[in-house]
Design a protein around this motif. Structure first.
Motif, PDB file in Angstrom:
ATOM      1  N   THR A  29       0.828  -1.202   0.000  1.00  0.00           N
ATOM      2  CA  THR A  29       0.000   0.000   0.000  1.00  0.00           C
ATOM      3  C   THR A  29       0.863   1.252   0.000  1.00  0.00           C
ATOM      4  O   THR A  29       2.035   1.226   0.360  1.00  0.00           O
ATOM      5  CB  THR A  29      -0.928   0.011   1.234  1.00  0.00           C
ATOM      6  OG1 THR A  29      -0.128  -0.059   2.421  1.00  0.00           O
ATOM      7  CG2 THR A  29      -1.886  -1.164   1.204  1.00  0.00           C
ATOM      8  N   GLY A  30       0.274   2.375  -0.408  1.00  0.00           N
ATOM      9  CA  GLY A  30       0.988   3.645  -0.420  1.00  0.00           C
ATOM     10  C   GLY A  30       1.966   3.746  -1.575  1.00  0.00           C
ATOM     11  O   GLY A  30       1.773   3.144  -2.637  1.00  0.00           O
ATOM     12  N   ARG A  31       3.031   4.497  -1.394  1.00  0.00           N
ATOM     13  CA  ARG A  31       4.035   4.709  -2.434  1.00  0.00           C
ATOM     14  C   ARG A  31       4.987   3.515  -2.422  1.00  0.00           C
ATOM     15  O   ARG A  31       6.012   3.517  -1.721  1.00  0.00           O
ATOM     16  CB  ARG A  31       4.786   6.017  -2.170  1.00  0.00           C
ATOM     17  CG  ARG A  31       5.723   6.439  -3.301  1.00  0.00           C
ATOM     18  CD  ARG A  31       6.481   7.702  -2.899  1.00  0.00           C
ATOM     19  NE  ARG A  31       7.402   8.131  -3.924  1.00  0.00           N
ATOM     20  CZ  ARG A  31       7.123   8.979  -4.900  1.00  0.00           C
ATOM     21  NH1 ARG A  31       5.907   9.490  -4.981  1.00  0.00           N
ATOM     22  NH2 ARG A  31       8.025   9.319  -5.788  1.00  0.00           N
ATOM     23  N   SER A  32       4.653   2.507  -3.179  1.00  0.00           N
ATOM     24  CA  SER A  32       5.404   1.250  -3.151  1.00  0.00           C
ATOM     25  C   SER A  32       5.396   0.627  -4.539  1.00  0.00           C
ATOM     26  O   SER A  32       4.389   0.683  -5.249  1.00  0.00           O
ATOM     27  CB  SER A  32       4.753   0.285  -2.139  1.00  0.00           C
ATOM     28  OG  SER A  32       5.335  -0.991  -2.212  1.00  0.00           O
ATOM     29  N   THR A  33       6.522   0.026  -4.919  1.00  0.00           N
ATOM     30  CA  THR A  33       6.623  -0.603  -6.236  1.00  0.00           C
ATOM     31  C   THR A  33       6.573  -2.121  -6.160  1.00  0.00           C
ATOM     32  O   THR A  33       6.834  -2.799  -7.134  1.00  0.00           O
ATOM     33  CB  THR A  33       7.936  -0.188  -6.922  1.00  0.00           C
ATOM     34  OG1 THR A  33       9.038  -0.559  -6.079  1.00  0.00           O
ATOM     35  CG2 THR A  33       7.967   1.311  -7.162  1.00  0.00           C
ATOM     36  N   GLY A  34       6.243  -2.644  -4.994  1.00  0.00           N
ATOM     37  CA  GLY A  34       6.143  -4.095  -4.811  1.00  0.00           C
ATOM     38  C   GLY A  34       5.978  -4.396  -3.345  1.00  0.00           C
ATOM     39  O   GLY A  34       6.307  -3.571  -2.478  1.00  0.00           O
ATOM     40  N   SER A  35       5.454  -5.564  -3.032  1.00  0.00           N
ATOM     41  CA  SER A  35       5.197  -5.897  -1.634  1.00  0.00           C
ATOM     42  C   SER A  35       6.511  -5.930  -0.848  1.00  0.00           C
ATOM     43  O   SER A  35       7.468  -6.599  -1.230  1.00  0.00           O
ATOM     44  CB  SER A  35       4.482  -7.246  -1.533  1.00  0.00           C
ATOM     45  OG  SER A  35       5.258  -8.277  -2.110  1.00  0.00           O
ATOM     46  N   HIS A  36       6.562  -5.180   0.231  1.00  0.00           N
ATOM     47  CA  HIS A  36       7.724  -5.179   1.115  1.00  0.00           C
ATOM     48  C   HIS A  36       7.348  -4.480   2.411  1.00  0.00           C
ATOM     49  O   HIS A  36       6.308  -3.822   2.516  1.00  0.00           O
ATOM     50  CB  HIS A  36       8.923  -4.478   0.467  1.00  0.00           C
ATOM     51  CG  HIS A  36       8.764  -2.997   0.302  1.00  0.00           C
ATOM     52  ND1 HIS A  36       8.027  -2.429  -0.725  1.00  0.00           N
ATOM     53  CD2 HIS A  36       9.241  -1.957   1.045  1.00  0.00           C
ATOM     54  CE1 HIS A  36       8.067  -1.114  -0.630  1.00  0.00           C
ATOM     55  NE2 HIS A  36       8.791  -0.792   0.447  1.00  0.00           N
ATOM     56  N   LEU A  37       8.182  -4.643   3.418  1.00  0.00           N
ATOM     57  CA  LEU A  37       8.019  -3.920   4.673  1.00  0.00           C
ATOM     58  C   LEU A  37       9.009  -2.763   4.706  1.00  0.00           C
ATOM     59  O   LEU A  37      10.216  -2.968   4.569  1.00  0.00           O
ATOM     60  CB  LEU A  37       8.287  -4.848   5.863  1.00  0.00           C
ATOM     61  CG  LEU A  37       8.347  -4.150   7.242  1.00  0.00           C
ATOM     62  CD1 LEU A  37       6.988  -3.580   7.632  1.00  0.00           C
ATOM     63  CD2 LEU A  37       8.872  -5.099   8.312  1.00  0.00           C
TER      64      LEU A  37
END
Length: 334
Positions: free
Chosen positions: A183-191
């Motif tokens: 979610t949010g400003r992200s280019t792929g699933s990560h923490l």
């Protein structure tokens, strides 16, 4: 009776009375001493409990001026020296793969570490503490959580798919607080994981060694005058370049076994002659990420990996004429 005898008799009587009073006072003090010691011990217990209650209600109040559920972070005044207790920790995720370091990235500061997780992976509280913020930031953290800990740190967990704690909730180290996401400003699933002291971002690699799923020691002594240099050394020892020590066959794609099979190798922390390329592979051996080398462009990187410029731009949410910088991490495939 002569006057002299009367005086002597009075003096003797007064002396006996004074001696008797002094002895009684000493006896009283002697009897009172154990009571005073018990009272002092009781006072100490009460003060300790009051401090513990205050710490639960508002952790690290000696460092922070307020308890606010609105803002994610607000820079305060850092102490010159501060000892941070890292005992009783829990790694927020069992993932060992760091995809982006703390520091400059894409022309601006990256205030935490990005750790590869999958949507739905359990994210846990790093230390015991109290949840200060549970919010959504569409242009940044996405769904995120801020926890203030009694050791002085605040930890931030960003890009979650779900938050499972609430504001002002007390949590223990290792307690599930959310699920990994994109979610949010992200280019792929990560923490996106941040550690802050008095609202100022510090490199999580100073405290956490994700490759070995451990902290760097029982304590970390923060020195304001040397933390920048220590941060650089921590990145060299425990940052994303170290993650390249994992072999392709150790990075699993199947749920339930992708982390357990990691076997960290001995890291070479001398990167003076190292040219970073691919960051991680899918189970099929297909490259997932590319770290930009000096002089590379979006077009040249796309050609290296046999994809179009439009594809690389779409995967990374970039414009066709975006200038990439050395060390920038790009998604090549999903």
């Amino acid at each position: 009776m002569k006057l002299g005898n009367i005086v002597r008799a009075f003096a003797l009587t007064s002396l006996f009375a004074l001696t008797s009073h002094t002895a009684n006072a000493q006896d009283l003090l002697a009897r009172q001493a154990p009571i005073d010691r018990r009272a002092k011990a009781l006072d100490t217990m009460v003060i300790t409990r009051l401090r513990e209650a205050e710490e639960i209600d508002e952790p690290s109040s000696e460092l922070y001026n307020d308890w606010n559920n609105v803002y994610a972070h607000r820079a305060g005044t850092l102490p010159d020296v501060y000892k941070i207790d890292l005992r009783g920790f829990c790694m927020p995720t069992p993932s060992r793969v760091i995809t982006s370091n703390f520091g400059r990235r894409w022309g601006r500061r990256h205030q935490g570490l990005d750790i590869k997780v999958y949507i739905g992976d359990t994210i846990r509280a790093a230390f015991s503490g109290k949840v200060r913020v549970v919010k959504y930031d569409g242009n940044g953290y996405g769904k995120y959580i801020v926890i203030r800990h009694s050791n002085g740190l605040e930890t931030i967990y960003g890009h979650l798919s779900k938050q499972i704690v609430s504001v002002n909730q007390t949590v223990r180290a290792g307690q599930p607080i959310g699920l990994g996401g994109n979610t949010g400003r992200s280019t792929g699933s990560h923490l996106h994981f941040e550690t802050r002291l008095c609202g100022v971002a510090l490199n999580p690699a100073l405290f956490f060694d994700f490759a070995h799923q451990d902290v760097t020691g029982d304590y970390y002594v923060f020195h304001r005058s040397t933390v920048a240099q220590e941060s650089e050394r921590a990145t060299a020892a425990r940052g994303t370049s170290s993650s390249l020590g994992y072999s392709r066959e150790n990075i699993q794609g199947k749920r339930g076994q992708r982390y357990s099979s990691y076997q960290p190798k001995t890291y070479n922390t001398d990167f003076s002659s190292y040219t970073p390329r691919s960051e991680a592979y899918a189970e099929s051996g297909k490259i997932l990420y590319h770290k930009v080398a000096n002089g590379e462009t979006l077009e040249s990187i796309a050609k290296q990996h046999g994809i179009t410029l439009d594809q690389i731009c779409r995967l990374n949410r970039l414009g066709r004429f975006t200038r990439v910088v050395e060390g920038q991490l790009l998604t090549i495939s999903k």
